[in-house]
Write a protein that holds these residues in place. Structure first.
Motif, short mmCIF file in Angstrom:
data_model
loop_
_atom_site.label_atom_id
_atom_site.label_comp_id
_atom_site.label_asym_id
_atom_site.label_seq_id
_atom_site.Cartn_x
_atom_site.Cartn_y
_atom_site.Cartn_z
N GLY A 1 -1.29 -22.06 16.36
CA GLY A 1 0.12 -21.47 15.84
C GLY A 1 -0.14 -20.13 15.05
N SER A 2 0.76 -19.39 14.48
CA SER A 2 0.61 -18.48 13.78
C SER A 2 1.43 -18.60 12.40
N LEU A 3 1.11 -17.66 11.40
CA LEU A 3 1.35 -17.57 10.20
C LEU A 3 1.49 -16.13 9.91
N ARG A 4 2.09 -15.73 8.95
CA ARG A 4 2.16 -14.19 8.29
C ARG A 4 2.20 -14.41 6.65
N LEU A 5 1.18 -14.11 6.21
CA LEU A 5 0.73 -13.78 4.96
C LEU A 5 1.28 -12.37 4.36
N SER A 6 1.87 -12.55 3.15
CA SER A 6 2.12 -11.16 2.31
C SER A 6 1.68 -11.33 1.09
N CYS A 7 1.08 -10.02 0.67
CA CYS A 7 0.45 -9.79 -0.76
C CYS A 7 1.54 -8.61 -1.17
N ALA A 8 2.33 -8.92 -2.12
CA ALA A 8 3.24 -7.86 -2.97
C ALA A 8 2.59 -7.43 -4.17
N ALA A 9 2.47 -6.07 -4.65
CA ALA A 9 1.80 -5.68 -5.81
C ALA A 9 2.93 -5.29 -6.51
N SER A 10 2.57 -5.24 -7.72
CA SER A 10 3.26 -4.42 -8.74
C SER A 10 2.40 -3.85 -9.56
N GLY A 11 2.97 -2.73 -10.14
CA GLY A 11 2.23 -1.99 -11.18
C GLY A 11 1.60 -0.66 -10.76
N GLY A 12 2.20 -0.42 -9.29
CA GLY A 12 1.42 0.95 -8.96
C GLY A 12 0.32 1.00 -8.02
N THR A 13 -0.09 0.07 -7.16
CA THR A 13 -1.17 0.32 -6.58
C THR A 13 -1.15 1.31 -5.53
N SER A 14 0.04 1.35 -4.46
CA SER A 14 0.33 2.19 -3.40
C SER A 14 -1.13 2.42 -2.70
N SER A 15 -1.32 3.69 -2.46
CA SER A 15 -2.33 4.03 -1.31
C SER A 15 -3.74 4.31 -2.00
N THR A 16 -3.89 4.11 -3.55
CA THR A 16 -4.81 4.31 -4.23
C THR A 16 -5.77 2.97 -4.24
N TYR A 17 -5.34 1.82 -3.69
CA TYR A 17 -6.16 0.83 -3.68
C TYR A 17 -6.38 0.10 -2.56
N SER A 18 -7.72 -0.33 -2.30
CA SER A 18 -7.87 -1.14 -0.83
C SER A 18 -7.53 -2.70 -1.26
N VAL A 19 -7.12 -3.51 -0.41
CA VAL A 19 -6.78 -4.72 -0.56
C VAL A 19 -7.57 -5.59 0.47
#
Length: 123
Positions: A15-33
């Protein structure tokens, strides 16, 4: 920076699942995840990482061809699409952010961690 992982659950093998990681605090494109996972009695291991821009990613061998990481910087959210799941994928999955914008596969270089979401794959 705060990270909130979600989307885990119980799924049958294949089967399949989709995980999400929501960030707050202004990570945007400056942070790798990155996504890590920890199975019972085992060390936390790197699964996949994505650069700040989303242009580069790196997968551990065991998930190549089955998992896909993506990010939507407008929503400050990173996704992990997991297909063809196997019982050995069972673990608590954590997302983490690094102030390095390049893809990072070293746990020690991640600065912020989410709380984890449990993925259970039944055989």
């Amino acid at each position: 920076v705060q990270l909130q992982a979600s989307g885990g659950g119980l799924v049958q093998a294949g089967g399949s699942l989709r995980l999400s990681c929501a960030a707050s605090g202004g990570t945007s494109s400056t942070y790798s995840v990155g996504w890590f996972r920890q199975a019972p009695g085992k060390e936390r291991e790197f699964v996949v990482g994505i650069s700040g821009s989303g242009g580069s990613s790196y997968y551990t061998d065991s998930v190549k061809g089955r998992f896909t990481i993506s990010r939507d910087n407008a929503k400050d959210t990173v996704y992990l699409q997991m297909n063809s799941l196997k019982p050995e994928d069972t673990a608590v999955y954590y997302c983490a952010a690094s102030r390095y914008s390049a893809v990072i596969n070293s746990r020690g270089l991640y600065d912020y961690w989410g709380q984890g979401t449990l993925v259970t794959v039944s055989s």
